[in-house]
Write a protein that holds these residues in place. Structure first.
Motif, PDB file in Angstrom:
ATOM      1  N   ALA A  53       1.635  -1.119  -0.526  1.00 58.75           N
ATOM      2  CA  ALA A  53      -0.113  -0.271  -0.056  1.00 58.75           C
ATOM      3  C   ALA A  53       0.684   1.167  -0.129  1.00 58.75           C
ATOM      4  O   ALA A  53       1.840   1.386   0.553  1.00 58.75           O
ATOM      5  N   VAL A  54       0.184   2.549  -0.513  1.00 57.08           N
ATOM      6  CA  VAL A  54       1.467   3.703  -0.817  1.00 57.08           C
ATOM      7  C   VAL A  54       1.128   4.031  -0.278  1.00 57.08           C
ATOM      8  O   VAL A  54      -0.991   4.373  -0.515  1.00 57.08           O
ATOM      9  N   GLN A  55       0.627   5.139   0.610  1.00 54.05           N
ATOM     10  CA  GLN A  55       0.527   6.592   0.756  1.00 54.05           C
ATOM     11  C   GLN A  55       1.573   7.997   0.647  1.00 54.05           C
ATOM     12  O   GLN A  55       2.497   7.490   1.227  1.00 54.05           O
ATOM     13  N   GLU A  56       0.856   8.739   0.947  1.00 49.33           N
ATOM     14  CA  GLU A  56       1.748  10.450   0.688  1.00 49.33           C
ATOM     15  C   GLU A  56       1.860  11.596   1.896  1.00 49.33           C
ATOM     16  O   GLU A  56       0.366  11.455   2.388  1.00 49.33           O
ATOM     17  N   ILE A  57       2.581  11.566   2.673  1.00 47.02           N
ATOM     18  CA  ILE A  57       3.543  11.933   4.033  1.00 47.02           C
ATOM     19  C   ILE A  57       3.518  13.005   3.865  1.00 47.02           C
ATOM     20  O   ILE A  57       4.283  12.917   2.496  1.00 47.02           O
ATOM     21  N   ALA A  58       4.112  14.218   4.676  1.00 45.06           N
ATOM     22  CA  ALA A  58       5.135  14.936   4.996  1.00 45.06           C
ATOM     23  C   ALA A  58       6.274  14.570   5.002  1.00 45.06           C
ATOM     24  O   ALA A  58       6.514  13.165   6.268  1.00 45.06           O
ATOM     25  N   TRP A  59       7.819  14.935   4.552  1.00 43.56           N
ATOM     26  CA  TRP A  59       8.784  14.168   4.840  1.00 43.56           C
ATOM     27  C   TRP A  59       9.325  14.842   6.661  1.00 43.56           C
ATOM     28  O   TRP A  59       9.949  13.298   6.843  1.00 43.56           O
ATOM     29  N   ARG A  60       8.983  15.347   6.635  1.00 44.67           N
ATOM     30  CA  ARG A  60       9.473  15.340   8.649  1.00 44.67           C
ATOM     31  C   ARG A  60       8.359  14.686   9.323  1.00 44.67           C
ATOM     32  O   ARG A  60       9.205  14.572  10.299  1.00 44.67           O
ATOM     33  N   GLU A  61       7.771  13.895   8.808  1.00 46.54           N
ATOM     34  CA  GLU A  61       6.870  13.342  10.225  1.00 46.54           C
ATOM     35  C   GLU A  61       7.673  12.217   9.876  1.00 46.54           C
ATOM     36  O   GLU A  61       8.140  10.829  10.853  1.00 46.54           O
ATOM     37  N   LEU A  62       8.890  11.458   9.137  1.00 47.67           N
ATOM     38  CA  LEU A  62       9.634  10.398   9.040  1.00 47.67           C
ATOM     39  C   LEU A  62      10.852  10.689  10.732  1.00 47.67           C
ATOM     40  O   LEU A  62      10.848   9.849  10.923  1.00 47.67           O
ATOM     41  N   GLN A  63      10.645  12.540  11.201  1.00 49.60           N
ATOM     42  CA  GLN A  63      11.825  12.199  12.184  1.00 49.60           C
ATOM     43  C   GLN A  63      10.984  12.146  13.630  1.00 49.60           C
ATOM     44  O   GLN A  63      11.806  12.404  13.910  1.00 49.60           O
ATOM     45  N   ASP A  64       9.509  11.975  13.379  1.00 52.76           N
ATOM     46  CA  ASP A  64       8.903  12.286  14.705  1.00 52.76           C
ATOM     47  C   ASP A  64       8.828  10.976  14.838  1.00 52.76           C
ATOM     48  O   ASP A  64       9.210  10.386  14.308  1.00 52.76           O
ATOM     49  N   ASP A  65       9.427  10.921  16.768  1.00 50.82           N
ATOM     50  CA  ASP A  65       9.626   9.416  17.272  1.00 50.82           C
ATOM     51  C   ASP A  65       8.996   8.802  17.174  1.00 50.82           C
ATOM     52  O   ASP A  65       8.242   7.707  17.882  1.00 50.82           O
ATOM     53  N   SER A  66       7.078   9.632  17.544  1.00 53.73           N
ATOM     54  CA  SER A  66       5.993   8.940  18.287  1.00 53.73           C
ATOM     55  C   SER A  66       5.259   8.625  16.936  1.00 53.73           C
ATOM     56  O   SER A  66       4.402   7.566  17.369  1.00 53.73           O
ATOM     57  N   LEU A  67       5.540   8.110  15.823  1.00 54.04           N
ATOM     58  CA  LEU A  67       5.361   8.464  14.330  1.00 54.04           C
ATOM     59  C   LEU A  67       5.846   6.749  13.945  1.00 54.04           C
ATOM     60  O   LEU A  67       5.010   5.973  13.729  1.00 54.04           O
TER      61      LEU A  67
END
Length: 67
Positions: A53-67
């Motif tokens: 499955a593919v989803q589009e996210i803001a790349w800064r969400e990758l830095q969030d340790d809670s996600l």
């Protein structure tokens, strides 16, 4: 956390803290380029390794340790 360069995100691997529907491991499949080349990169597409499955996210969400 190490700083992340959005231009080097393509094909990087990520793991979710809280898996949803067995989707825990992801691969950045595409870096979405902005309309103007001078604008910064804001979004990426991630693909689930398990379900594809593919989803589009803001790349800064990758830095969030809670996600």
């Amino acid at each position: 956390m190490n700083p992340i360069n959005p231009k080097k995100l393509l094909l990087t691997k990520w793991t979710a803290v809280k898996p949803v529907a067995k989707q825990k491991h992801f691969l950045v499949s595409r870096v979405i380029q902005p309309e103007l080349p001078t604008d910064p990169i804001e979004r990426v597409e991630i693909e689930s390794v398990f379900s594809k499955a593919v989803q589009e996210i803001a790349w800064r969400e990758l830095q969030d340790d809670s996600l």
